[in-house]
Design an enzyme around this catalytic site. Structure first.
Site, PDB file in Angstrom:
ATOM      1  N   SER A   5      20.908 -13.331  15.231  1.00  7.48           N
ATOM      2  CA  SER A   5      20.986 -14.790  15.404  1.00  7.48           C
ATOM      3  C   SER A   5      19.764 -15.354  16.129  1.00  7.48           C
ATOM      4  CB  SER A   5      22.245 -15.151  16.191  1.00  7.48           C
ATOM      5  OG  SER A   5      22.252 -16.546  16.417  1.00  7.48           O
TER       6      SER A   5
ATOM      7  N   LYS B  61      35.164 -17.898  12.631  1.00 11.28           N
ATOM      8  CA  LYS B  61      35.351 -19.358  12.636  1.00 11.28           C
ATOM      9  C   LYS B  61      36.820 -19.770  12.488  1.00 11.28           C
ATOM     10  CE  LYS B  61      30.666 -20.252  11.371  1.00 11.28           C
ATOM     11  NZ  LYS B  61      29.667 -20.713  10.433  1.00 11.28           N
TER      12      LYS B  61
ATOM     13  N   ASN C 102      32.913 -24.030  14.460  1.00 11.14           N
ATOM     14  CA  ASN C 102      31.688 -23.295  14.822  1.00 11.14           C
ATOM     15  C   ASN C 102      31.136 -23.714  16.177  1.00 11.14           C
ATOM     16  OD1 ASN C 102      30.371 -25.731  14.379  1.00 11.14           O
ATOM     17  ND2 ASN C 102      28.616 -24.767  13.387  1.00 11.14           N
TER      18      ASN C 102
ATOM     19  N   ASP D  33      28.538 -27.227  10.712  1.00 14.50           N
ATOM     20  CA  ASP D  33      27.864 -26.570   9.579  1.00 14.50           C
ATOM     21  C   ASP D  33      27.542 -27.549   8.440  1.00 14.50           C
ATOM     22  OD1 ASP D  33      27.681 -24.030  10.643  1.00 14.50           O
ATOM     23  OD2 ASP D  33      29.574 -23.338   9.783  1.00 14.50           O
TER      24      ASP D  33
HETATM   25  P1  NDP Z   1      33.081 -15.370   6.707  1.00 17.82           P
HETATM   26  O1  NDP Z   1      33.232 -14.002   7.245  1.00 17.82           O
HETATM   27  O2  NDP Z   1      34.035 -16.431   7.116  1.00 17.82           O
HETATM   28  O3  NDP Z   1      33.124 -15.325   5.097  1.00 17.82           O
HETATM   29  C1  NDP Z   1      32.377 -14.373   4.415  1.00 17.82           C
HETATM   30  C2  NDP Z   1      32.376 -14.673   2.935  1.00 17.82           C
HETATM   31  O4  NDP Z   1      31.468 -13.765   2.310  1.00 17.82           O
HETATM   32  C3  NDP Z   1      33.729 -14.473   2.258  1.00 17.82           C
HETATM   33  O5  NDP Z   1      33.852 -15.420   1.223  1.00 17.82           O
HETATM   34  C4  NDP Z   1      33.612 -13.049   1.694  1.00 17.82           C
HETATM   35  O6  NDP Z   1      34.400 -12.844   0.538  1.00 17.82           O
HETATM   36  C5  NDP Z   1      32.150 -13.025   1.302  1.00 17.82           C
HETATM   37  N1  NDP Z   1      31.560 -11.683   1.269  1.00 17.82           N
HETATM   38  C6  NDP Z   1      31.310 -10.868   2.311  1.00 17.82           C
HETATM   39  N2  NDP Z   1      30.688  -9.738   1.893  1.00 17.82           N
HETATM   40  C7  NDP Z   1      30.545  -9.862   0.550  1.00 17.82           C
HETATM   41  C8  NDP Z   1      29.995  -9.022  -0.445  1.00 17.82           C
HETATM   42  N3  NDP Z   1      29.459  -7.850  -0.153  1.00 17.82           N
HETATM   43  N4  NDP Z   1      30.000  -9.461  -1.718  1.00 17.82           N
HETATM   44  C9  NDP Z   1      30.547 -10.673  -2.025  1.00 17.82           C
HETATM   45  N5  NDP Z   1      31.090 -11.496  -1.125  1.00 17.82           N
HETATM   46  C10 NDP Z   1      31.090 -11.102   0.152  1.00 17.82           C
HETATM   47  O7  NDP Z   1      31.564 -15.791   7.040  1.00 17.82           O
HETATM   48  P2  NDP Z   1      30.960 -17.261   7.170  1.00 17.82           P
HETATM   49  O8  NDP Z   1      31.539 -18.065   6.071  1.00 17.82           O
HETATM   50  O9  NDP Z   1      31.104 -17.732   8.557  1.00 17.82           O
HETATM   51  O10 NDP Z   1      29.395 -16.995   6.922  1.00 17.82           O
HETATM   52  C11 NDP Z   1      28.899 -16.694   5.636  1.00 17.82           C
HETATM   53  C12 NDP Z   1      27.377 -16.602   5.653  1.00 17.82           C
HETATM   54  O11 NDP Z   1      26.796 -17.878   5.958  1.00 17.82           O
HETATM   55  C13 NDP Z   1      26.815 -15.631   6.682  1.00 17.82           C
HETATM   56  O12 NDP Z   1      25.689 -14.985   6.109  1.00 17.82           O
HETATM   57  C14 NDP Z   1      26.378 -16.529   7.817  1.00 17.82           C
HETATM   58  O13 NDP Z   1      25.355 -15.960   8.598  1.00 17.82           O
HETATM   59  C15 NDP Z   1      25.868 -17.727   7.021  1.00 17.82           C
HETATM   60  N6  NDP Z   1      25.881 -18.978   7.787  1.00 17.82           N
HETATM   61  C16 NDP Z   1      24.688 -19.571   8.076  1.00 17.82           C
HETATM   62  C17 NDP Z   1      24.654 -20.756   8.758  1.00 17.82           C
HETATM   63  C18 NDP Z   1      23.346 -21.391   9.052  1.00 17.82           C
HETATM   64  O14 NDP Z   1      23.314 -22.309   9.866  1.00 17.82           O
HETATM   65  N7  NDP Z   1      22.275 -20.986   8.399  1.00 17.82           N
HETATM   66  C19 NDP Z   1      25.874 -21.419   9.227  1.00 17.82           C
HETATM   67  C20 NDP Z   1      27.080 -20.741   8.812  1.00 17.82           C
HETATM   68  C21 NDP Z   1      27.067 -19.535   8.154  1.00 17.82           C
HETATM   69  P3  NDP Z   1      35.934 -12.336   0.629  1.00 17.82           P
HETATM   70  O15 NDP Z   1      36.757 -13.555   0.960  1.00 17.82           O
HETATM   71  O16 NDP Z   1      36.210 -11.820  -0.726  1.00 17.82           O
HETATM   72  O17 NDP Z   1      35.984 -11.295   1.717  1.00 17.82           O
END
Ligand code: NDP
Length: 279
Positions: free
Chosen positions: A19, A70, A91, A109
């Site tokens: 981060s 979250k 967040n 976000d």
């Molecule tokens: P969550 O843990 O809440 O959700 C993760 C999501 O990713 C789920 O939909 C999950 O699917 C999916 N997922 C995880 N691994 C895989 C994989 N190998 N293949 C396919 N799908 C996958 O995380 P967040 O929603 O909080 O964050 C998601 C991303 O966004 C992160 O990379 C985070 O760093 C980034 N982010 C960046 C921000 C920024 O300001 N730049 C702000 C917020 C987030 P399933 O439901 O099937 O498990």
């Protein structure tokens, strides 16, 4: 006069080592002259609530919450903003000085993504958007995306059920938008104007099994993840001719909104973006 300890803030997640939030908040603090301490806190996957509680007892006044906490952060709050309530994900946590006082939760976000898309001059109205992932980040950005009236917004997730539930929660906001859900491996093999990766696959360098035909000449690909190098998802998109953008700008913009919530001062973001690129 005794020196006052600096107010404590931080980002909590797992993983959290990547981060850049500490760098951003320290830059905002310097810019605005506000004294604060901002650290990254790695919480065990089953230990979010107790890590937050320890932080509060140690005098913590606010936390940014990142993957995968979250929804847990949402559940922990006694009071929430309307946008957090809508998203079902938090967040930004605000703690009162009294450790027994109510915790307030917000979600910045959506504002962060929309401000960054505007910064990059990416139009949304009437466009065809593919949103990959249905976790906390997707929940946070859906309402502001729908408010821009895209023609179509398809949410594709590894677990289709979660994407379907997400569309059901937001269907009342889809006034001029065809809002649909599907499994990640069932995406129709046709081009989109904007593809947003809100999965956490890039964090573990995992390739998403997507058809190349999602990309046409004008497709823009936005990965919410970021790093020192383009993510695996951005590299895939660039190799097929798309303009690829990472989530560093979104991170700065959502951080600015959190900073405003905590300190009542809106920091300037344009000068912070290039500092982060150099690290
Ligand atoms: P969550 O843990 O809440 O959700 C993760 C999501 O990713 C789920 O939909 C999950 O699917 C999916 N997922 C995880 N691994 C895989 C994989 N190998 N293949 C396919 N799908 C996958 O995380 P967040 O929603 O909080 O964050 C998601 C991303 O966004 C992160 O990379 C985070 O760093 C980034 N982010 C960046 C921000 C920024 O300001 N730049 C702000 C917020 C987030 P399933 O439901 O099937 O498990």
């Amino acid at each position: 006069m005794p020196i006052q300890p600096k107010a404590k803030y931080g980002v909590i997640g797992n993983p959290v080592g990547h981060s850049r939030s500490p760098l951003i908040h320290r830059a905002f603090a310097e810019q605005t002259g506000i004294a604060l301490e901002y650290t990254a806190i790695l919480a065990p996957l089953d230990g979010f609530v107790s890590a937050v509680s320890q932080f509060r007892i140690a005098g913590g006044r606010g936390l940014n919450v990142t993957v995968p906490f979250k929804a847990e952060a949402f559940a922990l709050c006694q009071k929430r903003s309307e946008r957090a309530q809508r998203a079902g994900a938090v967040n930004t946590l605000i703690f009162p000085a009294d450790v027994r006082g109510d915790v307030f939760g917000d979600n910045t976000d959506g504002v962060g993504l929309l401000r960054d898309l505007a910064f990059h001059h990416i139009p949304l109205q009437g466009k065809k958007i593919l949103l990959l992932g249905a976790g906390g980040a997707s929940r946070g950005v859906l309402a502001p995306l729908l408010a821009e009236h895209p023609a179509c917004l398809l949410i594709a997730n590894r677990r289709e059920k979660t994407a379907t539930a997400l569309t059901a929660d937001f269907i009342d906001l889809a006034h001029n938008t065809q809002l649909q859900a599907c499994a990640l491996n069932d995406i129709p093999a046709e081009p989109f104007d904007l593809i947003i990766n809100a999965t956490s696959a890039s964090l573990s360098d995992e390739h998403l099994p997507l058809p190349d035909s999602l990309i046409a000449t004008n497709t823009v690909v936005y990965d919410m993840a970021y790093g020192n190098q383009p993510t695996i998802f951005m590299r895939w998109a660039s190799a097929h001719g798309a303009r690829a953008i990472d989530g560093l700008g979104m991170l700065v913009e959502q951080a600015a909104e959190s900073f405003y919530l905590w300190h009542g001062v809106r920091p300037e973001t344009q000068t912070v973006r290039p500092i982060l690129r150099c690290r």
